[in-house]
Design a protein around this motif. Structure first.
Motif, PDB file in Angstrom:
ATOM      1  N   LEU A  98       8.166 -21.082 -22.029  1.00 29.44           N
ATOM      2  CA  LEU A  98       7.343 -22.259 -21.730  1.00 29.44           C
ATOM      3  C   LEU A  98       7.033 -23.039 -23.000  1.00 29.44           C
ATOM      4  CD1 LEU A  98       4.724 -20.958 -19.124  1.00 29.44           C
ATOM      5  CD2 LEU A  98       6.325 -22.837 -18.772  1.00 29.44           C
ATOM      6  N   CYS A  99       6.646 -22.329 -24.056  1.00 24.78           N
ATOM      7  CA  CYS A  99       6.339 -22.963 -25.344  1.00 24.78           C
ATOM      8  C   CYS A  99       7.540 -23.752 -25.847  1.00 24.78           C
ATOM      9  CB  CYS A  99       5.988 -21.918 -26.402  1.00 24.78           C
ATOM     10  SG  CYS A  99       4.286 -21.373 -26.339  1.00 24.78           S
ATOM     11  N   PRO A 118       3.420 -31.572 -29.529  1.00 23.16           N
ATOM     12  CA  PRO A 118       4.685 -31.107 -30.105  1.00 23.16           C
ATOM     13  C   PRO A 118       4.504 -30.866 -31.604  1.00 23.16           C
ATOM     14  CG  PRO A 118       5.070 -32.983 -28.663  1.00 23.16           C
ATOM     15  CD  PRO A 118       3.576 -32.820 -28.781  1.00 23.16           C
ATOM     16  N   GLY A 119       5.087 -29.784 -32.098  1.00 20.93           N
ATOM     17  CA  GLY A 119       4.915 -29.439 -33.509  1.00 20.93           C
ATOM     18  C   GLY A 119       3.840 -28.393 -33.740  1.00 20.93           C
ATOM     19  N   ASP A 120       2.912 -28.263 -32.787  1.00 23.54           N
ATOM     20  CA  ASP A 120       1.896 -27.216 -32.923  1.00 23.54           C
ATOM     21  C   ASP A 120       2.584 -25.852 -32.955  1.00 23.54           C
ATOM     22  OD1 ASP A 120      -0.274 -28.918 -32.982  1.00 23.54           O
ATOM     23  OD2 ASP A 120      -0.809 -28.637 -30.877  1.00 23.54           O
ATOM     24  N   GLU A 121       1.989 -24.943 -33.726  1.00 17.00           N
ATOM     25  CA  GLU A 121       2.475 -23.564 -33.759  1.00 17.00           C
ATOM     26  C   GLU A 121       1.595 -22.726 -32.856  1.00 17.00           C
ATOM     27  OE1 GLU A 121       3.813 -21.540 -37.501  1.00 17.00           O
ATOM     28  OE2 GLU A 121       2.844 -23.311 -38.354  1.00 17.00           O
ATOM     29  N   VAL A 122       2.206 -22.110 -31.859  1.00 16.38           N
ATOM     30  CA  VAL A 122       1.456 -21.302 -30.902  1.00 16.38           C
ATOM     31  C   VAL A 122       1.729 -19.827 -31.178  1.00 16.38           C
ATOM     32  CG1 VAL A 122       1.101 -20.772 -28.464  1.00 16.38           C
ATOM     33  CG2 VAL A 122       1.563 -23.136 -29.175  1.00 16.38           C
ATOM     34  N   PHE A 123       0.670 -19.065 -31.369  1.00 18.31           N
ATOM     35  CA  PHE A 123       0.774 -17.623 -31.594  1.00 18.31           C
ATOM     36  C   PHE A 123       0.252 -16.914 -30.352  1.00 18.31           C
ATOM     37  CE2 PHE A 123       0.715 -19.624 -35.654  1.00 18.31           C
ATOM     38  CZ  PHE A 123       1.487 -18.835 -36.496  1.00 18.31           C
ATOM     39  N   LEU A 124       1.165 -16.374 -29.564  1.00 16.51           N
ATOM     40  CA  LEU A 124       0.764 -15.660 -28.355  1.00 16.51           C
ATOM     41  C   LEU A 124       0.285 -14.265 -28.731  1.00 16.51           C
ATOM     42  CD1 LEU A 124       3.897 -16.564 -26.193  1.00 16.51           C
ATOM     43  CD2 LEU A 124       1.666 -17.697 -26.135  1.00 16.51           C
ATOM     44  N   VAL A 125      -0.866 -13.878 -28.228  1.00 17.80           N
ATOM     45  CA  VAL A 125      -1.384 -12.533 -28.489  1.00 17.80           C
ATOM     46  C   VAL A 125      -1.576 -11.818 -27.157  1.00 17.80           C
ATOM     47  CG1 VAL A 125      -3.308 -11.191 -29.413  1.00 17.80           C
ATOM     48  CG2 VAL A 125      -2.539 -13.254 -30.607  1.00 17.80           C
ATOM     49  N   HIS A 126      -0.935 -10.659 -27.036  1.00 22.35           N
ATOM     50  CA  HIS A 126      -1.052  -9.857 -25.814  1.00 22.35           C
ATOM     51  C   HIS A 126      -1.583  -8.474 -26.203  1.00 22.35           C
ATOM     52  CE1 HIS A 126      -0.104  -8.621 -21.724  1.00 22.35           C
ATOM     53  NE2 HIS A 126       0.493  -7.562 -22.202  1.00 22.35           N
ATOM     54  N   ALA A 127      -2.694  -8.089 -25.598  1.00 17.59           N
ATOM     55  CA  ALA A 127      -3.292  -6.788 -25.922  1.00 17.59           C
ATOM     56  C   ALA A 127      -2.708  -5.708 -25.024  1.00 17.59           C
ATOM     57  CB  ALA A 127      -4.802  -6.855 -25.731  1.00 17.59           C
ATOM     58  N   LYS A 131       6.422 -24.619 -31.605  1.00 19.82           N
ATOM     59  CA  LYS A 131       6.910 -23.420 -32.290  1.00 19.82           C
ATOM     60  C   LYS A 131       6.123 -22.252 -31.724  1.00 19.82           C
ATOM     61  CE  LYS A 131       7.702 -25.671 -36.717  1.00 19.82           C
ATOM     62  NZ  LYS A 131       6.656 -26.185 -37.601  1.00 19.82           N
ATOM     63  N   CYS A 132       6.789 -21.127 -31.586  1.00 18.59           N
ATOM     64  CA  CYS A 132       6.103 -20.022 -30.925  1.00 18.59           C
ATOM     65  C   CYS A 132       6.442 -18.692 -31.560  1.00 18.59           C
ATOM     66  CB  CYS A 132       6.497 -20.009 -29.450  1.00 18.59           C
ATOM     67  SG  CYS A 132       5.675 -18.717 -28.526  1.00 18.59           S
ATOM     68  N   THR A 133       5.420 -17.909 -31.858  1.00 17.41           N
ATOM     69  CA  THR A 133       5.625 -16.517 -32.232  1.00 17.41           C
ATOM     70  C   THR A 133       4.683 -15.690 -31.375  1.00 17.41           C
ATOM     71  OG1 THR A 133       4.006 -16.764 -33.986  1.00 17.41           O
ATOM     72  CG2 THR A 133       6.292 -16.923 -34.635  1.00 17.41           C
ATOM     73  N   HIS A 134       4.947 -14.403 -31.287  1.00 20.85           N
ATOM     74  CA  HIS A 134       4.060 -13.595 -30.473  1.00 20.85           C
ATOM     75  C   HIS A 134       3.874 -12.211 -31.074  1.00 20.85           C
ATOM     76  CE1 HIS A 134       8.062 -12.550 -28.681  1.00 20.85           C
ATOM     77  NE2 HIS A 134       7.567 -11.332 -28.854  1.00 20.85           N
TER      78      HIS A 134
END
Length: 159
Positions: free
Chosen positions: A82-83, A41-50, A89-92
């Motif tokens: 899900l994030c 928890p607290g991790d920042e997840v950056f989703l990358v979709h090509a 935290k989530c950005t994409h």
């Protein structure tokens, strides 16, 4: 005890994690595995979709490339929710280009701590012809890359 170990502070810091996602079961498995074994928890997840080049060509006039690609939009919504349900935290970003190159360039851009990618388990011939996203990331990333191998081989149509 571990609590007296001076480096333990670093292990409590939130991390920035670049995560390669697509509609395959490999990405879903890698994400589940990461939630259970790696992410905090607290991790920042950056989703990358090509986005495939053909889609990019039709999307160049639009500000939001997902608008012309319901598949990309659906994939990102799924992982984003899900994030958030797990407290990350989530950005994409949806970007044109080769997935391996995008993972590496995004990781550099946001100064990521880790790159995570699923593994398709392709046969040697197919890998030789197409190249492998995970292999590219491992060889070119300047931060650690975690390749999550799936336990199963889904039907061929997903490969």
């Amino acid at each position: 005890s571990m609590s007296s170990f001076p480096a333990s502070e670093a292990f409590q810091q939130p991390r920035r994690i670049v995560f390669g996602v697509d509609s395959s079961p490999y990405a879903a498995y890698a994400f589940r595995w990461s939630c259970e074994n790696l992410l905090r928890p607290g991790d920042e997840v950056f989703l990358v979709h090509a986005l495939p080049q053909a889609v990019v060509a039709s999307a160049t006039m639009q500000v939001d490339p997902t608008a012309s690609n319901p598949e990309a939009s659906r994939v990102l919504k799924k992982f984003h929710s899900l994030c958030e349900s797990k407290g990350f935290k989530c950005t994409h970003s949806v970007l044109p280009g080769q997935p391996g190159e995008l993972l590496v360039s995004q990781a550099e851009k946001i100064k990521a701590d880790i790159v995570i990618v699923g593994c398709r388990g392709m046969g040697n011939l197919k890998r030789a012809l197409m190249g492998s996203v995970s292999t590219y990331a491992v060889h070119h990333s300047n931060v650690p890359v975690i390749v999550v191998r799936s336990q199963y081989i889904p039907n061929q149509s997903k490969l």
